[in-house]
Design a protein around this motif. Structure first.
Motif, PDB file in Angstrom:
ATOM      1  N   ALA A 194       0.824  -1.213   0.000  1.00  8.86           N
ATOM      2  CA  ALA A 194       0.000   0.000   0.000  1.00  8.86           C
ATOM      3  C   ALA A 194       0.857   1.261   0.000  1.00  8.86           C
ATOM      4  N   LEU A 195       1.988   1.212   0.681  1.00  9.04           N
ATOM      5  CA  LEU A 195       2.850   2.389   0.783  1.00  9.04           C
ATOM      6  C   LEU A 195       3.798   2.541  -0.395  1.00  9.04           C
ATOM      7  N   LEU A 196       3.932   1.492  -1.204  1.00 12.02           N
ATOM      8  CA  LEU A 196       4.878   1.536  -2.324  1.00 12.02           C
ATOM      9  C   LEU A 196       4.659   2.726  -3.255  1.00 12.02           C
ATOM     10  N   PRO A 197       3.413   2.983  -3.729  1.00 10.55           N
ATOM     11  CA  PRO A 197       3.231   4.139  -4.634  1.00 10.55           C
ATOM     12  C   PRO A 197       3.605   5.473  -3.974  1.00 10.55           C
ATOM     13  N   LEU A 198       3.216   5.654  -2.703  1.00 12.64           N
ATOM     14  CA  LEU A 198       3.531   6.898  -2.006  1.00 12.64           C
ATOM     15  C   LEU A 198       5.031   7.028  -1.776  1.00 12.64           C
ATOM     16  N   ALA A 199       5.656   5.918  -1.390  1.00 14.26           N
ATOM     17  CA  ALA A 199       7.096   5.942  -1.152  1.00 14.26           C
ATOM     18  C   ALA A 199       7.863   6.186  -2.441  1.00 14.26           C
ATOM     19  N   ALA A 200       7.340   5.638  -3.565  1.00 18.34           N
ATOM     20  CA  ALA A 200       7.997   5.827  -4.859  1.00 18.34           C
ATOM     21  C   ALA A 200       7.939   7.292  -5.285  1.00 18.34           C
ATOM     22  N   VAL A 201       6.799   7.933  -5.035  1.00 18.41           N
ATOM     23  CA  VAL A 201       6.655   9.361  -5.378  1.00 18.41           C
ATOM     24  C   VAL A 201       7.608  10.196  -4.530  1.00 18.41           C
ATOM     25  N   ALA A 202       7.702   9.854  -3.244  1.00 20.03           N
ATOM     26  CA  ALA A 202       8.581  10.606  -2.339  1.00 20.03           C
ATOM     27  C   ALA A 202      10.052  10.309  -2.605  1.00 20.03           C
ATOM     28  N   GLY A 203      10.313   9.175  -3.257  1.00 20.33           N
ATOM     29  CA  GLY A 203      11.684   8.776  -3.542  1.00 20.33           C
ATOM     30  C   GLY A 203      12.131   7.655  -2.629  1.00 20.33           C
ATOM     31  N   LEU A 204      12.438   6.499  -3.231  1.00 22.12           N
ATOM     32  CA  LEU A 204      12.801   5.330  -2.447  1.00 22.12           C
ATOM     33  C   LEU A 204      14.290   5.259  -2.131  1.00 22.12           C
ATOM     34  N   ARG A 205      15.060   6.182  -2.695  1.00 22.40           N
ATOM     35  CA  ARG A 205      16.497   6.156  -2.443  1.00 22.40           C
ATOM     36  C   ARG A 205      16.778   6.507  -0.985  1.00 22.40           C
ATOM     37  N   VAL A 206      17.647   5.728  -0.387  1.00 20.16           N
ATOM     38  CA  VAL A 206      17.990   5.896   1.025  1.00 20.16           C
ATOM     39  C   VAL A 206      19.473   6.191   1.138  1.00 20.16           C
ATOM     40  N   ASP A 207      19.826   7.085   2.046  1.00 22.86           N
ATOM     41  CA  ASP A 207      21.226   7.392   2.292  1.00 22.86           C
ATOM     42  C   ASP A 207      21.960   6.125   2.725  1.00 22.86           C
ATOM     43  N   SER A 208      23.167   5.936   2.226  1.00 23.33           N
ATOM     44  CA  SER A 208      23.918   4.702   2.508  1.00 23.33           C
ATOM     45  C   SER A 208      24.129   4.485   4.006  1.00 23.33           C
ATOM     46  N   ASP A 209      24.245   5.582   4.759  1.00 23.69           N
ATOM     47  CA  ASP A 209      24.445   5.453   6.204  1.00 23.69           C
ATOM     48  C   ASP A 209      23.180   4.996   6.932  1.00 23.69           C
ATOM     49  N   SER A 210      22.033   5.074   6.248  1.00 23.68           N
ATOM     50  CA  SER A 210      20.759   4.732   6.886  1.00 23.68           C
ATOM     51  C   SER A 210      20.376   3.271   6.719  1.00 23.68           C
ATOM     52  N   TRP A 211      21.006   2.588   5.783  1.00 23.86           N
ATOM     53  CA  TRP A 211      20.588   1.218   5.485  1.00 23.86           C
ATOM     54  C   TRP A 211      20.716   0.285   6.694  1.00 23.86           C
ATOM     55  N   GLY A 212      21.808   0.433   7.423  1.00 26.75           N
ATOM     56  CA  GLY A 212      21.996  -0.412   8.599  1.00 26.75           C
ATOM     57  C   GLY A 212      20.897  -0.212   9.624  1.00 26.75           C
ATOM     58  N   LEU A 213      20.489   1.050   9.811  1.00 26.00           N
ATOM     59  CA  LEU A 213      19.422   1.351  10.764  1.00 26.00           C
ATOM     60  C   LEU A 213      18.083   0.805  10.285  1.00 26.00           C
ATOM     61  N   LEU A 214      17.795   0.955   8.984  1.00 24.22           N
ATOM     62  CA  LEU A 214      16.532   0.464   8.438  1.00 24.22           C
ATOM     63  C   LEU A 214      16.465  -1.070   8.490  1.00 24.22           C
ATOM     64  N   LEU A 215      17.585  -1.724   8.217  1.00 22.16           N
ATOM     65  CA  LEU A 215      17.619  -3.185   8.310  1.00 22.16           C
ATOM     66  C   LEU A 215      17.389  -3.637   9.751  1.00 22.16           C
ATOM     67  N   THR A 216      17.967  -2.908  10.704  1.00 18.29           N
ATOM     68  CA  THR A 216      17.762  -3.238  12.117  1.00 18.29           C
ATOM     69  C   THR A 216      16.304  -3.057  12.506  1.00 18.29           C
ATOM     70  N   ILE A 217      15.688  -1.958  12.044  1.00 19.29           N
ATOM     71  CA  ILE A 217      14.272  -1.713  12.331  1.00 19.29           C
ATOM     72  C   ILE A 217      13.405  -2.840  11.771  1.00 19.29           C
ATOM     73  N   GLY A 218      13.725  -3.279  10.548  1.00 19.33           N
ATOM     74  CA  GLY A 218      12.920  -4.311   9.903  1.00 19.33           C
ATOM     75  C   GLY A 218      13.116  -5.692  10.498  1.00 19.33           C
ATOM     76  N   VAL A 219      14.379  -6.100  10.669  1.00 21.26           N
ATOM     77  CA  VAL A 219      14.674  -7.462  11.133  1.00 21.26           C
ATOM     78  C   VAL A 219      14.522  -7.593  12.647  1.00 21.26           C
ATOM     79  N   VAL A 220      15.125  -6.644  13.389  1.00 25.71           N
ATOM     80  CA  VAL A 220      15.155  -6.749  14.855  1.00 25.71           C
ATOM     81  C   VAL A 220      13.910  -6.157  15.498  1.00 25.71           C
ATOM     82  N   HIS A 221      13.604  -4.869  15.145  1.00 31.79           N
ATOM     83  CA  HIS A 221      12.491  -4.174  15.794  1.00 31.79           C
ATOM     84  C   HIS A 221      11.126  -4.584  15.252  1.00 31.79           C
ATOM     85  N   THR A 222      11.107  -5.419  14.222  1.00 30.09           N
ATOM     86  CA  THR A 222       9.819  -5.881  13.688  1.00 30.09           C
ATOM     87  C   THR A 222       9.765  -7.411  13.699  1.00 30.09           C
ATOM     88  N   GLY A 223      10.626  -8.062  12.893  1.00 32.46           N
ATOM     89  CA  GLY A 223      10.594  -9.515  12.821  1.00 32.46           C
ATOM     90  C   GLY A 223      10.864 -10.192  14.154  1.00 32.46           C
TER      91      GLY A 223
END
Length: 295
Positions: A194-223
């Motif tokens: 559901a968020l894909l179209p909105l995120a695509a419009v806003a821009g899905l590119r993420v700063d390289s320094d943020s990837w580790g934090l986003l992966l932690t949020i997804g795997v650790v803080h969610t899964g």
């Protein structure tokens, strides 16, 4: 020591889950990404992590995927994603700990929503606790502690997030037969879609320094958080769950103080105490013998 950990495994899982939940705000803020971007990747990465978990551990749960269940789970996925977006947006207008504390008034939003939609009775005791909780919200919002101020926008976003979360709970209330891991899996994947179209419009590119934090949020803080939470909820009694759930805002406050130097003033401290006492009072049914008449 091993028998101690074995005997207290459910409580330790709940404590770990609440500690993870309380720390997520730091990772969201430090990522520097928009709330929409964070929630999209949280749903996508967390959903994939839970998919792997379900395939290897709970493969038989997929037999519960009827058309009705999928539609209901999909709808709850939309409300859950909206809840997270507004919750994380509120961080820009208030401290993490104050947003988290006010958010915990959601049981009363759920209570009144159930009364309006399903005509469920509300006791005088519940109304009294509701007044106490929302008085606590006023105290938190009116306080001016160091770094702990909450703007009108922050309060509004937090309240909107609460309403969306209450809607999620109301929908999932009719999915009692669906295993929790499967329910969360579908919610996360639907949220990402559901968020894909909105995120695509806003821009899905993420700063390289943020990837580790986003992966932690997804795997650790969610899964991982959801897996720990399932193990706790299935084994702990309701009273203990209610008490341990308040480690979430407490942990958020500790991280806020340690990382960002947030210092709530006495007004906000009073508000936090009122909210905590009200929610625990409702869940644990304090004073039930003296005030139990339905209205």
């Amino acid at each position: 020591m091993i028998p101690f950990f074995t005997a207290n495994a459910p409580s330790l899982k709940m404590i770990s889950a609440m500690a993870l939940a309380g720390s997520i705000g730091i990772f969201v803020v430090e990522s520097g990404e928009t709330a929409l971007t964070v929630v999209f990747y949280r749903c996508l990465i967390g959903g994939l992590a839970l998919l792997i978990y379900c395939l290897f551990v709970n493969r038989n749960d997929f037999a519960q995927l009827t058309l009705r269940n999928i539609l209901m789970m999909g709808l709850s996925g939309l409300t859950m994603a909206a809840n997270w977006v507004m919750f994380f947006m509120a961080y820009s207008h208030a401290s993490i700990s104050m947003v988290t504390t006010v958010y915990h008034v959601y049981p009363f939003v759920l209570l009144f929503a159930s009364a309006m939609i399903f005509s469920e009775k509300i006791t005088a005791r519940s109304i009294g606790w509701s007044i106490c909780a929302f008085l606590g919200v006023v105290f938190v919002a009116r306080g001016t502690g160091q770094g702990a101020e909450m703007s009108v926008a922050g309060l509004g976003l937090t309240m909107a997030a609460m309403i969306c979360y209450a809607a999620t709970l109301l929908i999932t209330k009719h999915l009692a037969e669906v295993p929790a891991s499967l329910l969360s899996l579908v919610q996360l994947l639907v949220g990402a879609l559901a968020l894909l179209p909105l995120a695509a419009v806003a821009g899905l590119r993420v700063d390289s320094d943020s990837w580790g934090l986003l992966l932690t949020i997804g795997v650790v803080h969610t899964g991982l958080l959801y897996v720990l939470l399932y193990g706790a909820v299935q084994s702990l009694e309701t009273n203990r769950l209610a008490i341990l759930s308040f480690l979430y805002p407490l942990t958020a406050l500790i991280f806020d103080v340690a990382v960002y130097g947030v210092r709530p003033d006495w007004i906000q401290g009073t508000g936090i105490a009122l909210i905590t006492f009200a929610v625990l009072g409702e869940k644990l049914q304090f004073f039930r013998p003296s005030i139990g008449k339905s209205i």
